[in-house]
Each structure stands twice: as structure tokens, then as C-alpha cells.
Design a protein around this motif. Structure first.
Motif, PDB file in Angstrom:
ATOM      1  N   GLN A  98     -19.254  42.516  31.415  1.00  9.43           N
ATOM      2  CA  GLN A  98     -20.213  43.056  30.445  1.00  9.43           C
ATOM      3  C   GLN A  98     -20.825  44.359  30.952  1.00  9.43           C
ATOM      4  OE1 GLN A  98     -22.275  39.911  27.452  1.00  9.43           O
ATOM      5  NE2 GLN A  98     -23.374  40.331  29.303  1.00  9.43           N
ATOM      6  N   ASP A  99     -21.286  44.346  32.205  1.00 11.74           N
ATOM      7  CA  ASP A  99     -21.995  45.504  32.767  1.00 11.74           C
ATOM      8  C   ASP A  99     -21.087  46.729  32.872  1.00 11.74           C
ATOM      9  OD1 ASP A  99     -24.190  43.882  32.987  1.00 11.74           O
ATOM     10  OD2 ASP A  99     -24.003  43.557  35.164  1.00 11.74           O
ATOM     11  N   GLU A 100     -19.798  46.516  33.160  1.00 11.47           N
ATOM     12  CA  GLU A 100     -18.886  47.639  33.365  1.00 11.47           C
ATOM     13  C   GLU A 100     -18.168  48.061  32.089  1.00 11.47           C
ATOM     14  OE1 GLU A 100     -16.273  46.870  36.622  1.00 11.47           O
ATOM     15  OE2 GLU A 100     -17.898  46.648  38.080  1.00 11.47           O
ATOM     16  N   GLY A 101     -18.458  47.359  30.990  1.00  7.54           N
ATOM     17  CA  GLY A 101     -17.857  47.750  29.721  1.00  7.54           C
ATOM     18  C   GLY A 101     -16.430  47.262  29.536  1.00  7.54           C
ATOM     19  N   ALA A 102     -16.032  46.257  30.312  1.00  8.84           N
ATOM     20  CA  ALA A 102     -14.693  45.695  30.119  1.00  8.84           C
ATOM     21  C   ALA A 102     -14.661  44.829  28.866  1.00  8.84           C
ATOM     22  CB  ALA A 102     -14.279  44.879  31.341  1.00  8.84           C
ATOM     23  N   ILE A 103     -15.785  44.177  28.567  1.00 13.96           N
ATOM     24  CA  ILE A 103     -15.915  43.403  27.334  1.00 13.96           C
ATOM     25  C   ILE A 103     -17.207  43.810  26.627  1.00 13.96           C
ATOM     26  CG2 ILE A 103     -14.623  41.428  28.224  1.00 13.96           C
ATOM     27  CD1 ILE A 103     -17.244  39.990  28.706  1.00 13.96           C
ATOM     28  N   ILE A 104     -17.263  43.547  25.339  1.00 15.88           N
ATOM     29  CA  ILE A 104     -18.451  43.891  24.568  1.00 15.88           C
ATOM     30  C   ILE A 104     -19.577  42.933  24.933  1.00 15.88           C
ATOM     31  CG2 ILE A 104     -19.351  44.276  22.244  1.00 15.88           C
ATOM     32  CD1 ILE A 104     -16.471  44.360  21.274  1.00 15.88           C
ATOM     33  N   PRO A 105     -20.766  43.453  25.265  1.00 18.34           N
ATOM     34  CA  PRO A 105     -21.886  42.575  25.592  1.00 18.34           C
ATOM     35  C   PRO A 105     -22.221  41.622  24.439  1.00 18.34           C
ATOM     36  CG  PRO A 105     -22.350  44.831  26.253  1.00 18.34           C
ATOM     37  CD  PRO A 105     -21.109  44.869  25.434  1.00 18.34           C
ATOM     38  N   TRP A 106     -22.588  40.413  24.783  1.00 16.81           N
ATOM     39  CA  TRP A 106     -22.913  39.380  23.796  1.00 16.81           C
ATOM     40  C   TRP A 106     -23.978  39.846  22.807  1.00 16.81           C
ATOM     41  CZ3 TRP A 106     -22.116  33.688  25.159  1.00 16.81           C
ATOM     42  CH2 TRP A 106     -22.472  32.848  24.105  1.00 16.81           C
ATOM     43  N   PRO A 107     -25.099  40.462  23.276  1.00 16.23           N
ATOM     44  CA  PRO A 107     -26.130  40.909  22.320  1.00 16.23           C
ATOM     45  C   PRO A 107     -25.584  41.900  21.291  1.00 16.23           C
ATOM     46  CG  PRO A 107     -27.008  40.904  24.543  1.00 16.23           C
ATOM     47  CD  PRO A 107     -25.533  40.682  24.676  1.00 16.23           C
ATOM     48  N   GLU A 108     -24.656  42.739  21.714  1.00 17.31           N
ATOM     49  CA  GLU A 108     -24.072  43.716  20.790  1.00 17.31           C
ATOM     50  C   GLU A 108     -23.221  43.028  19.728  1.00 17.31           C
ATOM     51  OE1 GLU A 108     -20.965  47.467  21.062  1.00 17.31           O
ATOM     52  OE2 GLU A 108     -22.378  47.146  22.712  1.00 17.31           O
ATOM     53  N   VAL A 109     -22.488  42.004  20.145  1.00 16.19           N
ATOM     54  CA  VAL A 109     -21.683  41.243  19.194  1.00 16.19           C
ATOM     55  C   VAL A 109     -22.582  40.538  18.186  1.00 16.19           C
ATOM     56  CG1 VAL A 109     -20.068  39.319  18.936  1.00 16.19           C
ATOM     57  CG2 VAL A 109     -19.797  40.920  20.835  1.00 16.19           C
ATOM     58  N   ALA A 110     -23.679  39.952  18.682  1.00 14.24           N
ATOM     59  CA  ALA A 110     -24.618  39.257  17.803  1.00 14.24           C
ATOM     60  C   ALA A 110     -25.282  40.226  16.833  1.00 14.24           C
ATOM     61  CB  ALA A 110     -25.671  38.533  18.629  1.00 14.24           C
ATOM     62  N   ALA A 111     -25.608  41.423  17.317  1.00 17.57           N
ATOM     63  CA  ALA A 111     -26.244  42.418  16.457  1.00 17.57           C
ATOM     64  C   ALA A 111     -25.317  42.850  15.328  1.00 17.57           C
ATOM     65  CB  ALA A 111     -26.655  43.633  17.289  1.00 17.57           C
TER      66      ALA A 111
END
Length: 424
Positions: free
Chosen positions: A230-243
């Protein structure tokens, strides 16, 4: 006269034998219209071939579990039932809820299934259902986006970090080499499980005892990996997906145009996630990403559904004949096609593959899953109570409300409590 009498007696004996072998059976399943039509046609084919009458009982998905629950409680279930794999702990927790199909190995050709397949349908050594199709999780990558970024498609978990850096440098913000979140944390949990299974050689839940096998330290390592991605941008952060409304991947414009370039999904979803891609985007399946020092592939492989026979059936042998026909007879295989997914039975799979009835990319993904290594998976991994307790804690961690040590302790404690409760 004596000759005529002998012939007549022989004919009468043959007629009586045929009548004794004929059976009136019922079969229940859920599905859509195409599955209903194909299954009824296959039942007609098998019924005529075997001399049995099989009455169909079919519904949609909604309410089917409740229907089966009521029937089993009253002993009114059909002779042959289509059962969802995660229902095994509910309907046959000790392996005595359905007929043991091992008892009918002289009727059903069980050699068409692998040992792992048969183990996945067994409880306490009793074969409670035959897998109709086998599915598993593997990476799907947008080859076009990776080519634009100038990096090869990943083969290890560490490669995701390299890809994330290249995406930011070459393509800019908003591009991700992978995604693994999902509204209930399933994708994130299965990503962690694949990694930890590779590292430890253990699955998350023992399929025989129902025990939670990972330690706090091991769960923490999986959580730290997920946070790093999440921190390095390999996957989309959970809060962003929820938003973004937790929209399904196949409905996400960022997937369609290649901004999201990878996912960890079932092999059977190829058409669903490939169809939305814009022209020129090429989707390819790959082997499961590996951890350094991996002892196995960490595959999450399971039956999508099963055929079970009622322990209350008045003619279980006839029911076994029908099951064998539906799953192993070339005529029935052709009729049913992939209405219940890619067949788990080897002969059925090879027949449909040779006939071009399976899309090439889907067949390639399925071969990866079949060849991948890993321990047998417990259906308790998908029990609603376990999914909720794990997912809720994982979400708190993803939002930064608790650290990995606390989350790991709560996951182990909460999961252990749930699983012990399910065993009582």
C-alpha cells in the motif's frame, strides 16, 4: 412348446430385472436458465441410458441454501444435490451428513479426480461430494501497461515493488501494478494467505481439525507485506478503494484503461475482467507470485460446487450411476459443457478442451491452477463468521487505526474463538 415356455420365462425374467434396476430419483440444483436447460437435457440423456427417471428441482441462487437446510432437517432432500463447497461445515461437520461416495467407487470412476480434489470434498475421511469444477486464485496482468512502463510482468512478490517504482516514474500517479482489497478484505486476505503458505508450508485453517494454524508473528509478517504494498503504491490503498464506492473490478474505469494493471482473481473470471478492457489492452494469466525461499506455490484451490448424494436416498446406487453419467459420460459432458465451470474430472476437461469449448486464456489460467502446489484448503476459510472477524480487523489495520502487531494478535485471537465455536 417347452422351448416357447423357456423363451417366455427368460423374457419375463429379463423384464423383471430391468424393472428392479429402474429407479425414480430427484435432483436439485441452483443456477441460471442456461444451466437449467443443459442439466435437464443431460438428465434426460442419462435417464434414458440408465433406465432411471430423474425429476429436476431447480431454483436461482437466492434462497437455495435455506431450501436445502429445511429439506435436510426434515429428511426430504433430493437423491442428488448440487452443494456449495463452503456449506460442508454446515451440513456435514463430521462427515455424516451425506452418503459417503467412497462406498460407490465401483460405480463412480473416482480416478477422474486428483487426490487433492477428493480431499477437498471429504470430511473426516468421508467423501461427501464430488467437485464439479475446480477454481483457484492467480495473478492476471495487463501486458500492455507493463510494456508501456518498460518492466517485465512480475514473477515474485518483490517484483511488485520494482514495478510500482517504474509505474510512478514512467506513467505517473494513479497507475498500480496490482490490486487486492475488495469490500470484505477477501482479496487482501488471500494475498496474505498465498504469501504465508509459501513461507511456512502451512495453510491458514487445518482442513481436518478446523484449527487456525498461523502464529501472531506469521500474521504480522503478512500484514507488514500488505502495508508495504500500500505504502509503495504496488496496490491501491484500501481507503481509496472505499472512497470510490468499492466498485467491482470489472466496473472500474481504471481497470478498463490499464491504470490498474494487475489483480489476484479466480481463474474462471477471465471473460468478466477481460471484456471491459479497452481496445489494445491485453490480459494474461501468470503463475502465482513467489516469496523468497517459498516451499510451495501457496495456491488457493477449491471446488466451486459439489454433487452429493442423500444418505436418505432409497436407491443410492442408482443415484451414483446418474452422478457418474453426468460427470464422466462423453454424451453428458458435451451437453453440460462449462455450465458449472471448467470440469474437475480429467476426462471431461480434456474432452471440452480438445473440442475448443474452453477459451484459450481461460484454459491457460486453469492449467496454472491445476499444476500449482499447496496444502488442501478448508471450507471454513469462507465461513461468514470467520470472514467477518478477519475482514473487520484487516480493515482497521488498512486504515491505520491499529498497528500490525495489534492486528495480528486480534486476528489470531478472534479467528481462534470463531473456529472453536464452530467445532462445538
Amino acid at each position: 412348446m417347452k422351448l416357447k415356455t423357456t423363451i417366455l420365462a427368460t423374457l419375463m425374467a429379463a423384464t423383471s430385472l430391468t424393472a428392479a434396476q429402474a429407479a425414480d430419483l430427484r435432483m436439485s440444483w441452483w443456477g441460471g436458465d442456461s444451466r437449467h436447460v443443459a442439466t435437464q437435457d443431460a438428465l434426460k440423456y442419462c435417464g434414458e441410458k440408465l433406465g432411471h427417471t430423474i425429476s429436476p428441482e431447480f431454483t436461482g441462487w437466492d434462497g437455495h441454501q435455506e431450501k436445502i437446510t429445511t429439506q435436510l432437517a426434515g429428511g426430504t432432500e433430493a437423491d442428488i444435490m448440487q452443494i456449495n463447497w463452503p456449506w460442508l461445515p454446515l451440513f456435514t461437520p463430521r462427515g455424516e451428513g451425506f452418503a459417503d461416495l467412497n462406498d460407490y467407487a465401483d460405480i463412480i470412476d473416482l480416478t477422474q479426480w486428483t487426490k487433492d480434489d477428493l480431499a477437498s470434498g471429504s470430511v473426516n475421511g468421508h467423501l461427501q461430494g464430488l467437485p464439479l469444477s475446480t477454481t483457484g486464485r492467480l495473478p492476471w496482468f495487463n501486458q500492455t501497461t507493463f510494456e508501456k512502463a518498460g518492466v517485465p510482468i512480475p514473477t515474485t512478490w518483490d517484483d511488485l515493488d520494482t514495478a510500482a517504482a517504474a509505474f510512478k516514474e514512467k506513467l505517473g500517479d494513479g497507475y498500480y501494478p496490482y490490486e487486492a482489497t475488495g469490500a470484505d478484505g477477501l482479496d487482501a486476505r488471500l494475498l496474505m494467505m498465498a504469501y504465508l503458505t509459501q513461507k511456512t508450508g502451512k495453510t491458514m485453517i487445518d482442513p481436518e481439525t478446523g484449527e487456525f494454524l498461523y502464529s501472531v508473528e506469521e500474521i504480522k509478517e503478512g500484514l507488514d507485506l500488505y502495508k508495504r504494498f500500500q505504502d509503495e503504491g504496488a496496490i491501491i490503498p484500501w481507503p481509496e478503494v472505499a472512497a470510490g464506492g468499492n466498485r467491482p473490478l470489472h466496473e472500474n474505469p481504471a481497470w478498463a484503461d490499464g491504470h490498474i494493471a494487475g489483480t489476484f482473481q479466480w481463474d474462471t473470471v477471465y471473460s468478466k475482467i477481460n471484456d471491459p478492457l479497452q481496445e489494445g489492452e491485453v490480459l494474461v494469466p501468470t503463475k502465482i507470485l513467489l516469496a523468497e525461499g517459498a516451499t510451495n506455490d501457496g495456491v488457493y484451490r477449491k471446488p466451486s460446487m459439489l454433487f452429493s448424494i442423500s444418505k436418505n436416498s432409497k436407491d443410492p446406487k442408482a443415484a451414483a450411476e446418474v452422478v457418474n453419467c453426468l460427470l464422466n459420460d462423453s454424451g453428458a459432458i458435451e451437453i453440460l459443457g462449462t455450465q458449472r465451470g471448467i470440469p474437475a474430472a480429467k476426462g471431461a476437461y480434456e474432452q471440452l478442451k480438445a473440442a475448443g469449448a474452453i477459451e484459450p486464456q481461460l484454459a491457460a489460467a486453469h492449467d496454472i491452477i491445476l499444476e500449482a502446489t499447496g496444502p488442501t484448503i478448508s471450507p471454513l476459510n469462507e465461513h461468514p463468521q470467520f470472514v467477518q472477524v478477519f475482514g473487520d480487523i484487516l480493515e482497521e489495520f488498512a486504515y491505520g487505526q491499529i498497528d500490525s502487531e495489534t492486528a495480528a494478535e486480534e486476528i489470531v485471537e478472534g479467528s481462534t474463538d470463531v473456529l472453536q465455536g464452530l467445532q462445538n
